[in-house]
Scaffold this motif. Structure first.
Motif, mmCIF file in Angstrom:
data_model
loop_
_atom_site.group_PDB
_atom_site.id
_atom_site.type_symbol
_atom_site.label_atom_id
_atom_site.label_comp_id
_atom_site.label_asym_id
_atom_site.label_seq_id
_atom_site.Cartn_x
_atom_site.Cartn_y
_atom_site.Cartn_z
ATOM 1 N N LYS A 1 0.854 -1.181 0.000
ATOM 2 C CA LYS A 1 0.000 0.000 0.000
ATOM 3 C C LYS A 1 0.888 1.229 0.000
ATOM 4 C CE LYS A 1 -4.099 1.762 2.330
ATOM 5 N NZ LYS A 1 -4.969 1.608 3.512
ATOM 6 N N CYS A 2 0.636 2.120 -0.943
ATOM 7 C CA CYS A 2 1.456 3.324 -1.041
ATOM 8 C C CYS A 2 1.215 4.213 0.168
ATOM 9 C CB CYS A 2 1.134 4.056 -2.340
ATOM 10 S SG CYS A 2 2.027 5.616 -2.492
ATOM 11 N N CYS B 1 -0.357 7.916 -1.317
ATOM 12 C CA CYS B 1 -1.670 8.078 -1.938
ATOM 13 C C CYS B 1 -2.619 6.952 -1.547
ATOM 14 C CB CYS B 1 -1.538 8.174 -3.464
ATOM 15 S SG CYS B 1 -0.963 6.665 -4.241
ATOM 16 N N ASP B 2 -2.171 6.027 -0.669
ATOM 17 C CA ASP B 2 -3.017 4.940 -0.175
ATOM 18 C C ASP B 2 -3.462 3.980 -1.270
ATOM 19 O OD1 ASP B 2 -2.804 5.524 2.411
ATOM 20 O OD2 ASP B 2 -4.831 6.269 2.706
ATOM 21 N N ARG B 3 -2.852 4.074 -2.420
ATOM 22 C CA ARG B 3 -3.200 3.158 -3.490
ATOM 23 C C ARG B 3 -2.596 1.781 -3.192
ATOM 24 N NH1 ARG B 3 -1.304 5.238 -9.065
ATOM 25 N NH2 ARG B 3 -2.436 7.045 -8.322
ATOM 26 N N GLU B 4 -3.410 0.757 -3.356
ATOM 27 C CA GLU B 4 -2.909 -0.583 -3.102
ATOM 28 C C GLU B 4 -2.395 -1.193 -4.385
ATOM 29 O OE1 GLU B 4 -5.873 -2.850 -1.137
ATOM 30 O OE2 GLU B 4 -5.590 -1.827 0.761
ATOM 31 N N GLY B 5 -1.373 -1.971 -4.255
ATOM 32 C CA GLY B 5 -0.803 -2.600 -5.418
ATOM 33 C C GLY B 5 -0.184 -3.920 -5.052
ATOM 34 N N CYS C 1 4.253 3.893 -4.401
ATOM 35 C CA CYS C 1 3.968 3.480 -5.769
ATOM 36 C C CYS C 1 4.923 4.225 -6.712
ATOM 37 C CB CYS C 1 2.512 3.762 -6.126
ATOM 38 S SG CYS C 1 2.091 5.505 -6.261
ATOM 39 N N CYS D 1 4.338 8.069 -7.014
ATOM 40 C CA CYS D 1 4.781 8.890 -5.889
ATOM 41 C C CYS D 1 6.303 8.832 -5.773
ATOM 42 C CB CYS D 1 4.138 8.392 -4.600
ATOM 43 S SG CYS D 1 2.364 8.675 -4.551
#
Ligand code: ZN
Length: 67
Positions: A4-5, A8-12, A34, A37
């Motif tokens: 999880k970034c 930006c809280d983006r999960e990957g 990520c 970022c």
């Protein structure tokens, strides 16, 4: 592995065999950024990297070559 970034809280998901995954296993998952970022931060810290205080980009590049 799931990541999880922190910015930006983006999960990957990254490959378990990726050099970054091996690093993250020894560190809190919160250190993951990520690529988007990471690029943003990297360009912001480019000046500091130029001073030689930060060399994680070089370190990570040479680690990738080894794998
Ligand atoms: Zn991000």
């Amino acid at each position: 592995m799931l990541v999880k970034c922190v910015l930006c809280d983006r999960e990957g998901e990254i490959s378990d065999d990726a050099p970054e995954a091996k690093r993250l296993r020894n560190r809190p998952i919160h250190t993951y950024m990520c690529p988007e970022c990471h690029d943003r931060i990297s360009s912001r810290t480019a000046e500091r990297i130029a001073t030689g205080k930060f060399c994680f980009r070089r370190t990570s590049a040479s680690a990738e070559e080894r794998f």
